[in-house]
Design a protein around this motif. Structure first.
Motif, PDB file in Angstrom:
ATOM      1  N   HIS A  82     -24.373-120.270 -27.970  1.00 49.35           N
ATOM      2  CA  HIS A  82     -25.644-119.585 -27.757  1.00 49.35           C
ATOM      3  C   HIS A  82     -25.493-118.144 -28.238  1.00 49.35           C
ATOM      4  N   VAL A  83     -26.486-117.632 -28.919  1.00 51.74           N
ATOM      5  CA  VAL A  83     -26.463-116.248 -29.389  1.00 51.74           C
ATOM      6  C   VAL A  83     -27.601-115.493 -28.705  1.00 51.74           C
ATOM      7  N   TYR A  84     -27.224-114.481 -27.937  1.00 51.91           N
ATOM      8  CA  TYR A  84     -28.191-113.697 -27.177  1.00 51.91           C
ATOM      9  C   TYR A  84     -28.261-112.269 -27.711  1.00 51.91           C
ATOM     10  N   GLY A  85     -29.447-111.712 -27.671  1.00 53.59           N
ATOM     11  CA  GLY A  85     -29.612-110.279 -27.864  1.00 53.59           C
ATOM     12  C   GLY A  85     -29.750-109.630 -26.507  1.00 53.59           C
ATOM     13  N   ALA A  86     -28.888-108.675 -26.220  1.00 58.77           N
ATOM     14  CA  ALA A  86     -28.914-107.977 -24.933  1.00 58.77           C
ATOM     15  C   ALA A  86     -29.477-106.575 -25.129  1.00 58.77           C
ATOM     16  N   VAL A  87     -30.229-106.126 -24.143  1.00 58.52           N
ATOM     17  CA  VAL A  87     -30.834-104.797 -24.190  1.00 58.52           C
ATOM     18  C   VAL A  87     -30.572-104.090 -22.869  1.00 58.52           C
ATOM     19  N   PHE A  88     -30.305-102.790 -22.935  1.00 56.21           N
ATOM     20  CA  PHE A  88     -30.047-102.017 -21.718  1.00 56.21           C
ATOM     21  C   PHE A  88     -31.369-101.504 -21.192  1.00 56.21           C
ATOM     22  N   GLU A  89     -31.764-102.017 -20.032  1.00 59.74           N
ATOM     23  CA  GLU A  89     -33.086-101.740 -19.467  1.00 59.74           C
ATOM     24  C   GLU A  89     -32.961-101.574 -17.960  1.00 59.74           C
ATOM     25  N   ASP A  90     -33.583-100.542 -17.420  1.00 61.86           N
ATOM     26  CA  ASP A  90     -33.536-100.286 -15.969  1.00 61.86           C
ATOM     27  C   ASP A  90     -32.102-100.151 -15.471  1.00 61.86           C
ATOM     28  N   ASP A  91     -31.260 -99.506 -16.288  1.00 61.27           N
ATOM     29  CA  ASP A  91     -29.856 -99.239 -15.936  1.00 61.27           C
ATOM     30  C   ASP A  91     -29.030-100.515 -15.767  1.00 61.27           C
ATOM     31  N   VAL A  92     -29.413-101.570 -16.460  1.00 55.20           N
ATOM     32  CA  VAL A  92     -28.633-102.809 -16.431  1.00 55.20           C
ATOM     33  C   VAL A  92     -28.838-103.530 -17.755  1.00 55.20           C
ATOM     34  N   TRP A  93     -27.838-104.288 -18.204  1.00 52.34           N
ATOM     35  CA  TRP A  93     -28.000-105.099 -19.402  1.00 52.34           C
ATOM     36  C   TRP A  93     -28.776-106.362 -19.051  1.00 52.34           C
ATOM     37  N   LYS A  94     -29.792-106.665 -19.861  1.00 52.94           N
ATOM     38  CA  LYS A  94     -30.570-107.882 -19.692  1.00 52.94           C
ATOM     39  C   LYS A  94     -30.571-108.661 -21.003  1.00 52.94           C
ATOM     40  N   LEU A  95     -30.611-109.966 -20.901  1.00 54.69           N
ATOM     41  CA  LEU A  95     -30.701-110.799 -22.092  1.00 54.69           C
ATOM     42  C   LEU A  95     -32.159-110.909 -22.500  1.00 54.69           C
ATOM     43  N   ALA A  96     -32.430-110.659 -23.788  1.00 52.57           N
ATOM     44  CA  ALA A  96     -33.812-110.588 -24.257  1.00 52.57           C
ATOM     45  C   ALA A  96     -34.154-111.641 -25.305  1.00 52.57           C
ATOM     46  N   THR A  97     -33.211-111.978 -26.177  1.00 54.74           N
ATOM     47  CA  THR A  97     -33.466-112.980 -27.217  1.00 54.74           C
ATOM     48  C   THR A  97     -32.407-114.067 -27.121  1.00 54.74           C
ATOM     49  N   HIS A  98     -32.723-115.237 -27.650  1.00 58.09           N
ATOM     50  CA  HIS A  98     -31.827-116.387 -27.508  1.00 58.09           C
ATOM     51  C   HIS A  98     -32.043-117.361 -28.645  1.00 58.09           C
ATOM     52  N   MET A 126     -26.902-104.982 -27.986  1.00 64.03           N
ATOM     53  CA  MET A 126     -25.718-105.661 -28.504  1.00 64.03           C
ATOM     54  C   MET A 126     -26.040-107.142 -28.616  1.00 64.03           C
ATOM     55  N   THR A 127     -25.204-107.857 -29.361  1.00 62.61           N
ATOM     56  CA  THR A 127     -25.328-109.305 -29.500  1.00 62.61           C
ATOM     57  C   THR A 127     -24.173-109.966 -28.763  1.00 62.61           C
ATOM     58  N   LEU A 128     -24.493-111.005 -28.001  1.00 61.56           N
ATOM     59  CA  LEU A 128     -23.475-111.748 -27.270  1.00 61.56           C
ATOM     60  C   LEU A 128     -23.473-113.195 -27.746  1.00 61.56           C
ATOM     61  N   THR A 129     -22.314-113.664 -28.181  1.00 65.07           N
ATOM     62  CA  THR A 129     -22.154-115.071 -28.528  1.00 65.07           C
ATOM     63  C   THR A 129     -21.446-115.745 -27.366  1.00 65.07           C
ATOM     64  N   VAL A 130     -22.142-116.681 -26.737  1.00 65.89           N
ATOM     65  CA  VAL A 130     -21.659-117.293 -25.499  1.00 65.89           C
ATOM     66  C   VAL A 130     -21.458-118.789 -25.727  1.00 65.89           C
ATOM     67  N   CYS A 131     -20.240-119.266 -25.471  1.00 61.06           N
ATOM     68  CA  CYS A 131     -19.943-120.693 -25.569  1.00 61.06           C
ATOM     69  C   CYS A 131     -20.069-121.310 -24.174  1.00 61.06           C
ATOM     70  N   VAL A 132     -20.868-122.371 -24.073  1.00 57.00           N
ATOM     71  CA  VAL A 132     -21.167-122.983 -22.778  1.00 57.00           C
ATOM     72  C   VAL A 132     -20.803-124.459 -22.819  1.00 57.00           C
ATOM     73  N   ASP A 133     -19.912-124.862 -21.920  1.00 54.24           N
ATOM     74  CA  ASP A 133     -19.500-126.259 -21.820  1.00 54.24           C
ATOM     75  C   ASP A 133     -20.482-127.011 -20.925  1.00 54.24           C
ATOM     76  N   ARG A 146     -20.029-105.183 -18.852  1.00 56.31           N
ATOM     77  CA  ARG A 146     -21.244-105.276 -18.039  1.00 56.31           C
ATOM     78  C   ARG A 146     -22.218-106.303 -18.629  1.00 56.31           C
ATOM     79  N   ALA A 147     -22.376-106.278 -19.937  1.00 51.90           N
ATOM     80  CA  ALA A 147     -23.298-107.224 -20.577  1.00 51.90           C
ATOM     81  C   ALA A 147     -22.797-108.655 -20.435  1.00 51.90           C
ATOM     82  N   GLU A 148     -21.486-108.841 -20.531  1.00 46.41           N
ATOM     83  CA  GLU A 148     -20.923-110.184 -20.357  1.00 46.41           C
ATOM     84  C   GLU A 148     -21.164-110.698 -18.939  1.00 46.41           C
ATOM     85  N   ALA A 149     -21.134-109.795 -17.966  1.00 43.53           N
ATOM     86  CA  ALA A 149     -21.426-110.192 -16.585  1.00 43.53           C
ATOM     87  C   ALA A 149     -22.874-110.673 -16.472  1.00 43.53           C
ATOM     88  N   THR A 150     -23.780-110.049 -17.206  1.00 44.07           N
ATOM     89  CA  THR A 150     -25.170-110.504 -17.209  1.00 44.07           C
ATOM     90  C   THR A 150     -25.277-111.893 -17.817  1.00 44.07           C
TER      91      THR A 150
END
Length: 235
Positions: free
Chosen positions: A208-224, A174-181, A99-103
């Motif tokens: 890119h390194v994101y901090g994700a937080v579960f808010e309002d019943d959905v994962w949102k990206l909060a830090t970058h 959670m922390t998400l490490t996202v590679c973007v071309d 779910r967080a990866e989808a965000t």
């Protein structure tokens, strides 16, 4: 008791005030660079030095910009965000990571749309972003609009890795490490001139390194952050 300052001493302060204004401008430009790095949008050029006497005129209310009439404002048309569906947190770490990866995918897509439209709209971002990331993307939308730039092509997610998953935290994180071309991106200025030579492109996907937080019943990206250690694999 401090002696009153003479007129000559007060006049000597004006160059110092101008230097402080110029320094503040450089700080703002540096902040613009930090925001622009996301998809390689070049930052705006520094403002020209303040002419002599302009600060004094500002003190008296002269040479002030006209009041905002509400014309030529950023668009309020919502972005075409495909936000992940809301649902209570499940006990499955794998499901929540998915779910967080989808965000994260939705945030990259929204950033592409912001840059391609260039109309300043950031409406709907609060469905997938919060905190610093929300402010960062809103600032990017405004900057793109102010500069008259628009993006051609799209950034693409090549890899996403989750770490530091804590579903028991309040709120879960959670922390998400996202590679973007970003190699397929070009940016055109308001005259249609390509700015590709100025774009940030290290020759491999950008990490890119994101901090994700579960808010309002959905994962949102909060830090970058974009770390110095750029080790995303080539696609």
């Amino acid at each position: 008791m401090t002696a009153p300052r003479t007129q000559d001493q007060r006049a000597d302060d004006r160059p110092r005030r101008r230097r402080l204004v110029a320094l503040a401008g450089l700080v703002l430009v540096a902040a613009a660079v930090a925001v622009a790095v996301y998809l390689g949008t070049p930052p705006s050029a520094p403002a020209p030095p303040t002419p002599a006497g302009a600060l004094d005129a500002a003190d008296t209310g002269e040479n002030q910009p006209p009041p905002d009439t509400g014309e030529d404002q950023p668009s309020t048309e919502p972005l075409g965000i495909e936000a992940p569906p809301t649902a209570p947190l499940s006990p499955s770490q794998d499901d929540e990571v998915e779910r967080a990866e989808a965000t994260a995918d939705a945030v990259v897509s929204a950033t592409n749309e912001i840059a391609q439209r260039g109309d300043g709209s950031a409406v709907g971002l609060d469905q997938i972003a919060t905190g610093f990331v929300l402010g960062e993307l809103e600032a990017a939308a405004q900057q793109q609009y102010d500069l008259g730039y628009h993006q051609v092509g799209e950034a693409e997610v090549t890899q996403t890795t989750a770490s530091d998953v804590d579903l028991s935290a309040d709120p879960p994180t959670m922390t998400l490490t996202v590679c973007v071309d970003v190699s397929g991106i070009d940016v055109l200025d308001e005259t249609g001139k390509s700015l590709k030579a100025s774009l940030y492109n290290p020759g491999r996907p950008v990490k890119h390194v994101y901090g994700a937080v579960f808010e309002d019943d959905v994962w949102k990206l909060a830090t970058h952050e974009i770390p110095d250690d750029q080790d995303c694999p080539l696609p």
